[in-house]
Design a protein around this motif. Sequence first.
Motif, PDB file in Angstrom:
ATOM      1  N   GLY A  22       1.342  -1.159   0.235  1.00 49.66           N
ATOM      2  CA  GLY A  22       0.399   0.294   0.289  1.00 49.66           C
ATOM      3  C   GLY A  22       0.936   1.127   0.094  1.00 49.66           C
ATOM      4  O   GLY A  22       0.436   2.631   0.122  1.00 49.66           O
ATOM      5  N   THR A  25      -0.722   4.781  -0.695  1.00 50.39           N
ATOM      6  CA  THR A  25      -1.958   4.674  -0.503  1.00 50.39           C
ATOM      7  C   THR A  25      -2.010   6.878   0.602  1.00 50.39           C
ATOM      8  O   THR A  25      -2.989   6.925   0.140  1.00 50.39           O
ATOM      9  N   GLU A  29      -4.534   9.382  -0.441  1.00 52.88           N
ATOM     10  CA  GLU A  29      -5.310  10.017   1.168  1.00 52.88           C
ATOM     11  C   GLU A  29      -4.929  11.124   0.911  1.00 52.88           C
ATOM     12  O   GLU A  29      -6.131  12.477   1.320  1.00 52.88           O
ATOM     13  N   ILE A  54      -8.769   0.570   3.382  1.00 50.24           N
ATOM     14  CA  ILE A  54      -8.316   1.369   2.595  1.00 50.24           C
ATOM     15  C   ILE A  54      -9.331   1.978   2.415  1.00 50.24           C
ATOM     16  O   ILE A  54     -10.062   3.572   2.622  1.00 50.24           O
ATOM     17  N   GLN A  59      -8.841   6.604   3.368  1.00 50.40           N
ATOM     18  CA  GLN A  59      -7.898   6.715   2.525  1.00 50.40           C
ATOM     19  C   GLN A  59      -8.123   7.090   1.056  1.00 50.40           C
ATOM     20  O   GLN A  59      -7.394   7.689   0.609  1.00 50.40           O
TER      21      GLN A  59
END
Length: 125
Positions: A22, A25, A29, A54, A59
């Motif tokens: 991730g 991510t 976000e 997520i 996010q």
Amino acid sequence: MDLIDCSSGGNVPQAKIPVGPGYQTTFAEQIRRESRVMTGALGMITSPVQAEHIIATGQADAVIMAREFLRDPYWPLRAARELGQAMSWPVQYFRVAPEGAPARIPVDLKNLKTCFEEQHAVPKL
């Protein structure tokens, strides 16, 4: 613009991008929070629990997966089973579906066309 696909790129060989589950991510976000535009997270998202986390924590609005689908084309079916979600199965695979799984219902193409035209204002020719 409906959704931003948030990737660090990786197009430049000398770029030092920390890689891990991730890892992109945080880009999704931050962009989502600051721009108020929907984002898609990607980058080593491999497990259903990780993908669900997520989305559930805000996010990102979507999880974009490519390599994991190449590795496991049945990932959505596996994810539904692992997360305890009912999912309809293609009729061809119904023999191996979990007990109680609903079969997909054949689509009435004439009705589908009418619904599509109503929703998307496709002009009649």
